[in-house]
Design a protein around this motif. Structure first.
Motif, PDB file in Angstrom:
ATOM      1  N   PRO A  17     -77.815  -2.669  29.765  1.00 23.89           N
ATOM      2  CA  PRO A  17     -78.823  -3.040  30.516  1.00 23.89           C
ATOM      3  C   PRO A  17     -79.968  -2.134  30.699  1.00 23.89           C
ATOM      4  O   PRO A  17     -81.257  -2.275  30.480  1.00 23.89           O
ATOM      5  CB  PRO A  17     -78.481  -3.501  31.974  1.00 23.89           C
ATOM      6  N   GLU A  18     -79.541  -0.752  30.957  1.00 17.93           N
ATOM      7  CA  GLU A  18     -80.447   0.366  30.949  1.00 17.93           C
ATOM      8  C   GLU A  18     -81.102   0.477  29.532  1.00 17.93           C
ATOM      9  O   GLU A  18     -82.398   0.910  29.454  1.00 17.93           O
ATOM     10  CB  GLU A  18     -79.955   1.735  31.519  1.00 17.93           C
ATOM     11  N   GLN A  19     -80.530   0.479  28.485  1.00 16.91           N
ATOM     12  CA  GLN A  19     -81.072   0.455  27.310  1.00 16.91           C
ATOM     13  C   GLN A  19     -81.845  -0.404  26.957  1.00 16.91           C
ATOM     14  O   GLN A  19     -83.168  -0.347  26.316  1.00 16.91           O
ATOM     15  CB  GLN A  19     -79.776   0.732  26.083  1.00 16.91           C
ATOM     16  N   ARG A  20     -81.542  -1.652  27.217  1.00 19.45           N
ATOM     17  CA  ARG A  20     -82.335  -2.796  26.832  1.00 19.45           C
ATOM     18  C   ARG A  20     -83.774  -2.552  27.439  1.00 19.45           C
ATOM     19  O   ARG A  20     -84.767  -2.991  26.873  1.00 19.45           O
ATOM     20  CB  ARG A  20     -81.750  -4.094  27.316  1.00 19.45           C
ATOM     21  N   ARG A  38     -85.266   0.193  28.421  1.00 21.55           N
ATOM     22  CA  ARG A  38     -86.188   1.060  27.591  1.00 21.55           C
ATOM     23  C   ARG A  38     -86.586   0.533  26.291  1.00 21.55           C
ATOM     24  O   ARG A  38     -87.601   0.757  26.132  1.00 21.55           O
ATOM     25  CB  ARG A  38     -85.194   2.409  27.149  1.00 21.55           C
ATOM     26  N   ILE A  39     -85.552  -0.142  25.576  1.00 23.47           N
ATOM     27  CA  ILE A  39     -86.349  -0.627  24.176  1.00 23.47           C
ATOM     28  C   ILE A  39     -87.124  -1.607  24.596  1.00 23.47           C
ATOM     29  O   ILE A  39     -88.264  -1.672  23.578  1.00 23.47           O
ATOM     30  CB  ILE A  39     -84.955  -1.360  23.431  1.00 23.47           C
ATOM     31  N   GLU A  40     -87.104  -2.486  25.229  1.00 22.58           N
ATOM     32  CA  GLU A  40     -88.198  -3.493  25.479  1.00 22.58           C
ATOM     33  C   GLU A  40     -89.400  -2.851  25.829  1.00 22.58           C
ATOM     34  O   GLU A  40     -90.530  -3.594  25.655  1.00 22.58           O
ATOM     35  CB  GLU A  40     -87.709  -4.652  26.435  1.00 22.58           C
ATOM     36  N   ALA A  41     -89.589  -2.060  26.833  1.00 23.99           N
ATOM     37  CA  ALA A  41     -90.734  -1.154  27.219  1.00 23.99           C
ATOM     38  C   ALA A  41     -91.424  -0.527  25.989  1.00 23.99           C
ATOM     39  O   ALA A  41     -92.598  -0.724  26.028  1.00 23.99           O
ATOM     40  CB  ALA A  41     -90.443  -0.250  28.208  1.00 23.99           C
ATOM     41  N   VAL A  42     -90.621  -0.068  25.018  1.00 26.55           N
ATOM     42  CA  VAL A  42     -91.255   0.726  23.866  1.00 26.55           C
ATOM     43  C   VAL A  42     -91.834  -0.643  22.928  1.00 26.55           C
ATOM     44  O   VAL A  42     -92.738  -0.356  22.319  1.00 26.55           O
ATOM     45  CB  VAL A  42     -90.166   1.303  23.002  1.00 26.55           C
ATOM     46  N   LEU A  43     -91.018  -1.666  22.940  1.00 21.43           N
ATOM     47  CA  LEU A  43     -91.647  -2.846  22.002  1.00 21.43           C
ATOM     48  C   LEU A  43     -93.032  -3.287  22.457  1.00 21.43           C
ATOM     49  O   LEU A  43     -93.791  -3.558  21.772  1.00 21.43           O
ATOM     50  CB  LEU A  43     -90.573  -3.878  21.989  1.00 21.43           C
ATOM     51  N   GLY A  53     -96.981  -3.468  21.142  1.00 19.89           N
ATOM     52  CA  GLY A  53     -97.855  -4.681  20.890  1.00 19.89           C
ATOM     53  C   GLY A  53     -96.986  -5.808  20.513  1.00 19.89           C
ATOM     54  O   GLY A  53     -97.612  -6.733  20.428  1.00 19.89           O
ATOM     55  N   PHE A  54     -95.720  -5.749  20.588  1.00 19.37           N
ATOM     56  CA  PHE A  54     -94.831  -6.964  20.379  1.00 19.37           C
ATOM     57  C   PHE A  54     -94.686  -7.787  21.844  1.00 19.37           C
ATOM     58  O   PHE A  54     -94.881  -7.249  22.669  1.00 19.37           O
ATOM     59  CB  PHE A  54     -93.372  -6.460  19.896  1.00 19.37           C
ATOM     60  N   THR A  55     -94.784  -9.053  21.410  1.00 18.04           N
ATOM     61  CA  THR A  55     -94.751  -9.981  22.502  1.00 18.04           C
ATOM     62  C   THR A  55     -93.607 -10.470  22.960  1.00 18.04           C
ATOM     63  O   THR A  55     -93.090 -11.046  24.111  1.00 18.04           O
ATOM     64  CB  THR A  55     -95.870 -10.775  22.412  1.00 18.04           C
ATOM     65  N   SER A  56     -92.586 -10.516  21.765  1.00 23.08           N
ATOM     66  CA  SER A  56     -91.302 -11.501  22.024  1.00 23.08           C
ATOM     67  C   SER A  56     -90.516 -10.779  21.002  1.00 23.08           C
ATOM     68  O   SER A  56     -90.706 -10.229  19.869  1.00 23.08           O
ATOM     69  CB  SER A  56     -91.213 -12.798  22.206  1.00 23.08           C
ATOM     70  N   TRP A  57     -89.177 -10.944  20.944  1.00 18.18           N
ATOM     71  CA  TRP A  57     -88.207 -10.541  20.113  1.00 18.18           C
ATOM     72  C   TRP A  57     -86.935 -11.149  20.191  1.00 18.18           C
ATOM     73  O   TRP A  57     -86.626 -12.086  21.309  1.00 18.18           O
ATOM     74  CB  TRP A  57     -87.852  -9.002  20.231  1.00 18.18           C
ATOM     75  N   GLY A  58     -86.091 -11.128  19.276  1.00 15.73           N
ATOM     76  CA  GLY A  58     -84.576 -11.804  19.290  1.00 15.73           C
ATOM     77  C   GLY A  58     -83.718 -10.786  19.605  1.00 15.73           C
ATOM     78  O   GLY A  58     -83.773 -10.093  20.575  1.00 15.73           O
ATOM     79  N   ASP A  59     -82.619 -10.807  18.715  1.00 15.46           N
ATOM     80  CA  ASP A  59     -81.336  -9.769  19.037  1.00 15.46           C
ATOM     81  C   ASP A  59     -81.699  -8.386  18.991  1.00 15.46           C
ATOM     82  O   ASP A  59     -82.521  -8.084  17.879  1.00 15.46           O
ATOM     83  CB  ASP A  59     -79.979 -10.206  18.137  1.00 15.46           C
ATOM     84  N   ILE A  60     -81.273  -7.634  19.527  1.00 17.02           N
ATOM     85  CA  ILE A  60     -81.193  -5.943  19.476  1.00 17.02           C
ATOM     86  C   ILE A  60     -79.794  -5.713  19.548  1.00 17.02           C
ATOM     87  O   ILE A  60     -79.188  -6.035  20.451  1.00 17.02           O
ATOM     88  CB  ILE A  60     -81.815  -5.667  20.774  1.00 17.02           C
TER      89      ILE A  60
END
Length: 97
Positions: A36-39, A41-46, A50-57
């Motif tokens: 959850p912590e990594q997710r 951080r990754i979502e904040a970077v995305l 400028g990304f608005t949504s994403w699928g699997d990480i």
């Protein structure tokens, strides 16, 4: 009277359990989902990218790379991204057909 053949397997089992519990944590495996912590951080970077949504990480290449599928950019197109497993910098961006 105790039976020696009963004690031996118990002692061997206890020793094996102790050895497994003291074994160092294994390296991350490819295909691992982020914690959850990594997710977060990754979502904040995305979002900063400028990304608005994403699928699997998922973690790839023995933990050296995060792979992000179907990241939708501000241009409305979808991309497959690879981010560094250490500092989350962008390593590659491929237009997802």
């Amino acid at each position: 009277m105790t039976r020696p053949y009963v004690r031996v397997p118990l002692l061997v089992g206890a020793a094996a359990l102790a050895a497994m519990l003291s074994w160092p944590t294994a390296a991350p495996l490819a295909g691992d989902d982020p914690s959850p912590e990594q997710r977060t951080r990754i979502e904040a970077v995305l979002q900063q990218m400028g990304f608005t949504s994403w699928g699997d990480i998922e973690r790839e290449d023995d933990g050296r790379v995060w792979e992000v599928d179907d990241a939708r950019g501000a241009d409305g197109r979808k991309y497959d991204l690879k981010l560094s497993g250490t500092d989350l910098r962008e390593l590659s961006r491929k237009l997802d057909d």
